[in-house]
Design an enzyme around this catalytic site. Structure first.
Site, PDB file in Angstrom:
ATOM      1  N   HIS A   1       1.478   5.214  -1.877  1.00  0.00           N
ATOM      2  CA  HIS A   1       1.218   6.509  -2.698  1.00  0.00           C
ATOM      3  C   HIS A   1       2.428   7.053  -3.069  1.00  0.00           C
ATOM      4  CE1 HIS A   1      -3.031   6.347  -1.417  1.00  0.00           C
ATOM      5  NE2 HIS A   1      -2.704   5.778   0.050  1.00  0.00           N
TER       6      HIS A   1
ATOM      7  N   ASP B   1       1.067   2.213   3.629  1.00  0.00           N
ATOM      8  CA  ASP B   1       0.172   3.576   3.614  1.00  0.00           C
ATOM      9  C   ASP B   1       0.968   4.839   3.435  1.00  0.00           C
ATOM     10  OD1 ASP B   1      -1.902   5.017   2.764  1.00  0.00           O
ATOM     11  OD2 ASP B   1      -2.877   5.148   4.929  1.00  0.00           O
TER      12      ASP B   1
ATOM     13  N   HIS C   1       0.959  -1.208  -0.014  1.00  0.00           N
ATOM     14  CA  HIS C   1      -0.018   0.123  -0.057  1.00  0.00           C
ATOM     15  C   HIS C   1       0.923   1.297   0.104  1.00  0.00           C
ATOM     16  CE1 HIS C   1      -3.838   1.991   1.238  1.00  0.00           C
ATOM     17  NE2 HIS C   1      -3.267   3.008   0.946  1.00  0.00           N
TER      18      HIS C   1
ATOM     19  N   LYS D   1      -9.116  -0.125  -6.187  1.00  0.00           N
ATOM     20  CA  LYS D   1      -9.120   0.310  -4.755  1.00  0.00           C
ATOM     21  C   LYS D   1     -10.591   1.049  -4.660  1.00  0.00           C
ATOM     22  CE  LYS D   1      -7.791   1.714  -0.736  1.00  0.00           C
ATOM     23  NZ  LYS D   1      -6.398   2.610  -0.531  1.00  0.00           N
TER      24      LYS D   1
ATOM     25  N   HIS E   1     -10.731   0.818   1.235  1.00  0.00           N
ATOM     26  CA  HIS E   1     -10.476   1.771   2.670  1.00  0.00           C
ATOM     27  C   HIS E   1     -11.694   1.575   3.344  1.00  0.00           C
ATOM     28  CE1 HIS E   1      -8.815   5.554   4.040  1.00  0.00           C
ATOM     29  NE2 HIS E   1     -10.188   5.388   4.895  1.00  0.00           N
TER      30      HIS E   1
ATOM     31  N   HIS F   1      -4.973  -0.850   5.923  1.00  0.00           N
ATOM     32  CA  HIS F   1      -4.628  -0.175   6.861  1.00  0.00           C
ATOM     33  C   HIS F   1      -5.586  -0.424   8.140  1.00  0.00           C
ATOM     34  CE1 HIS F   1      -7.446   2.301   5.028  1.00  0.00           C
ATOM     35  NE2 HIS F   1      -6.315   3.018   4.241  1.00  0.00           N
TER      36      HIS F   1
END
Length: 263
Positions: free
Chosen positions: A20, A248, A18, A101, A138, A178
């Protein structure tokens, strides 16, 4: 055990499921840190502006990432959006896209185009189940004060949705992203082998006290109670693969973390 026993020990590169990596100048800053962190495989989140809703967009983004560091194995995803159809899923799978996602609308950074209801996506989930693509959730409900939902119980209130999706699509590969609560650990453990969860390093360390007065420790889903942290730590070391690393890592300009108040 004496620490000297670890001298000269070399660990293989790990995978982070995970991340970004943003785009533009931020991407150019972040991508070189992947290898520095001991990672060579990353599962890339699609919440750019605009979000990645087609295989063409995801692969173009992958090409930009590879221009910076071609040694990384970038696992690409799409953003669950009304434009995603079973045909899009079939084509994306054929082009090497790994997952999709889901962001509930408005719960986190760049989620304004997210999901309001999951039922319209049931045909998409059927196609994903058939093709073996992963649904990354999420796992939070939007805050709703009429229902007494805030950032502190948004994850626990989402878990019935997780259980419902798993019941309807038992062969669909689902990752609850997460995890922050003992409730989430219990829910994932209660589901079949197609449901797993990721855990971040910061949720193994922080509690609500750490972010309540420090914007640099604030990240949705927020860290919860010490008992939740204890449940995450136990899951991380005893789950035998049911839970694994998803950092994350989500870089922001300093000014946005401080609400525009300098920095």
């Amino acid at each position: 055990m004496p620490l000297e026993k670890f001298d000269g020990l070399e660990l293989p590169a790990s995978a982070d499921f995970h991340v970004h990596l943003r785009d533009g100048d931020m991407m150019k800053t972040v991508v070189p840190t992947i290898r520095q962190g001991g990672v060579n495989t990353v599962y890339v989140m699609p919440n750019l502006v605009p979000p990645l809703t087609s295989a063409h967009e995801a692969l173009a983004y992958k090409a930009r990432l590879r221009e910076i560091d071609p040694s990384i194995n970038y696992l690409m995803t799409l953003y669950l959006h009304e434009s995603i159809t079973p045909a899009v899923i079939k084509g994306a799978k054929a082009q090497g896209i790994i997952g999709v996602k889901s962001y509930p609308a408005g719960v986190t950074t760049n989620s304004s185009s997210g999901v309001l209801s999951y039922e319209p996506f049931y045909p998409v989930f059927t196609a994903m189940e058939t093709s073996g693509m992963v649904l990354n959730l999420h796992g939070e409900c939007p805050s709703d004060h009429t229902k007494n939902i805030t950032i502190l119980n948004a994850e626990s209130n989402f878990l019935p949705t997780l259980k419902s999706l798993h019941a309807k699509f038992p062969k669909l590969k689902i990752v609850l992203e997460h995890c922050t609560t003992a409730d989430a650990i219990a829910a994932v453990n209660a589901c079949g082998p197609t449901v797993v969860g990721t855990i971040t390093a910061h949720h193994l360390f922080l509690t609500v006290d750490d972010w309540a007065d420090d914007p640099f420790s604030f990240c949705k889903p927020v860290a919860k109670w010490p008992s939740d942290r204890a449940a995450l730590l136990t899951a991380a070391v005893t789950s035998k693969g049911k839970f694994f690393l998803g950092s994350d890592s989500a870089p922001h300009p300093v000014s946005s973390k401080k609400g525009g108040l300098g920095g």
